[in-house]
Design a protein around this motif. Structure first.
Motif, PDB file in Angstrom:
ATOM      1  N   PRO A 101       0.835  -1.198   0.000  1.00  0.00           N
ATOM      2  CA  PRO A 101       0.000   0.000   0.000  1.00  0.00           C
ATOM      3  C   PRO A 101       0.873   1.253   0.000  1.00  0.00           C
ATOM      4  O   PRO A 101       1.888   1.318   0.695  1.00  0.00           O
ATOM      5  CB  PRO A 101      -0.811  -0.114   1.289  1.00  0.00           C
ATOM      6  CG  PRO A 101      -0.043  -1.046   2.153  1.00  0.00           C
ATOM      7  CD  PRO A 101       0.780  -1.916   1.257  1.00  0.00           C
ATOM      8  N   VAL A 102       0.480   2.233  -0.795  1.00  0.00           N
ATOM      9  CA  VAL A 102       1.212   3.490  -0.906  1.00  0.00           C
ATOM     10  C   VAL A 102       0.204   4.624  -0.807  1.00  0.00           C
ATOM     11  O   VAL A 102      -0.845   4.582  -1.439  1.00  0.00           O
ATOM     12  CB  VAL A 102       1.960   3.574  -2.262  1.00  0.00           C
ATOM     13  CG1 VAL A 102       2.637   4.921  -2.426  1.00  0.00           C
ATOM     14  CG2 VAL A 102       2.961   2.454  -2.398  1.00  0.00           C
ATOM     15  N   ARG A 103       0.517   5.632  -0.012  1.00  0.00           N
ATOM     16  CA  ARG A 103      -0.356   6.793   0.103  1.00  0.00           C
ATOM     17  C   ARG A 103       0.253   7.916  -0.729  1.00  0.00           C
ATOM     18  O   ARG A 103       1.406   8.278  -0.557  1.00  0.00           O
ATOM     19  CB  ARG A 103      -0.498   7.222   1.561  1.00  0.00           C
ATOM     20  CG  ARG A 103      -1.557   8.286   1.748  1.00  0.00           C
ATOM     21  CD  ARG A 103      -1.893   8.518   3.201  1.00  0.00           C
ATOM     22  NE  ARG A 103      -2.550   7.388   3.829  1.00  0.00           N
ATOM     23  CZ  ARG A 103      -3.837   7.100   3.731  1.00  0.00           C
ATOM     24  NH1 ARG A 103      -4.605   7.846   3.003  1.00  0.00           N
ATOM     25  NH2 ARG A 103      -4.346   6.068   4.350  1.00  0.00           N
ATOM     26  N   HIS A 104      -0.553   8.436  -1.666  1.00  0.00           N
ATOM     27  CA  HIS A 104      -0.097   9.519  -2.533  1.00  0.00           C
ATOM     28  C   HIS A 104      -1.235  10.519  -2.688  1.00  0.00           C
ATOM     29  O   HIS A 104      -2.326  10.147  -3.102  1.00  0.00           O
ATOM     30  CB  HIS A 104       0.327   8.971  -3.898  1.00  0.00           C
ATOM     31  CG  HIS A 104       0.782  10.020  -4.851  1.00  0.00           C
ATOM     32  ND1 HIS A 104       1.973  10.675  -4.711  1.00  0.00           N
ATOM     33  CD2 HIS A 104       0.198  10.541  -5.953  1.00  0.00           C
ATOM     34  CE1 HIS A 104       2.105  11.543  -5.679  1.00  0.00           C
ATOM     35  NE2 HIS A 104       1.033  11.484  -6.450  1.00  0.00           N
ATOM     36  N   LEU A 150      -2.532   0.492  -4.269  1.00  0.00           N
ATOM     37  CA  LEU A 150      -1.659  -0.674  -4.178  1.00  0.00           C
ATOM     38  C   LEU A 150      -0.595  -0.574  -5.252  1.00  0.00           C
ATOM     39  O   LEU A 150      -0.896  -0.390  -6.422  1.00  0.00           O
ATOM     40  CB  LEU A 150      -2.445  -1.971  -4.378  1.00  0.00           C
ATOM     41  CG  LEU A 150      -3.281  -2.436  -3.210  1.00  0.00           C
ATOM     42  CD1 LEU A 150      -4.025  -3.707  -3.587  1.00  0.00           C
ATOM     43  CD2 LEU A 150      -2.432  -2.657  -1.985  1.00  0.00           C
ATOM     44  N   ARG A 151       0.633  -0.690  -4.845  1.00  0.00           N
ATOM     45  CA  ARG A 151       1.760  -0.674  -5.783  1.00  0.00           C
ATOM     46  C   ARG A 151       2.069  -2.115  -6.164  1.00  0.00           C
ATOM     47  O   ARG A 151       2.525  -2.902  -5.334  1.00  0.00           O
ATOM     48  CB  ARG A 151       2.965  -0.022  -5.093  1.00  0.00           C
ATOM     49  CG  ARG A 151       4.160   0.111  -5.933  1.00  0.00           C
ATOM     50  CD  ARG A 151       4.111   1.442  -6.586  1.00  0.00           C
ATOM     51  NE  ARG A 151       5.260   1.626  -7.435  1.00  0.00           N
ATOM     52  CZ  ARG A 151       5.815   2.785  -7.604  1.00  0.00           C
ATOM     53  NH1 ARG A 151       5.351   3.822  -6.974  1.00  0.00           N
ATOM     54  NH2 ARG A 151       6.822   2.904  -8.409  1.00  0.00           N
TER      55      ARG A 151
END
Length: 44
Positions: free
Chosen positions: A12-15, A21-22
């Motif tokens: 999981p990545v927060r942007h 999801l990466r």
């Protein structure tokens, strides 16, 4: 279709305030994941 878990090596990545999801490189996983997500009840 029988319910099954989707197991992929993703993180999981927060942007910009959104959680995504990466996935690892390669297109073969993306197609399968999208197909299974679209098959879930309540999605169109």
């Amino acid at each position: 279709m029988e319910p099954r878990l989707i197991r992929v090596p993703a993180r999981p990545v927060r942007h910009a305030g959104a959680l995504t999801l990466r996935l690892p490189s390669g297109d073969e996983l993306l197609e399968e994941v999208l197909t299974r997500i679209r098959a879930l009840p309540g999605t169109s």
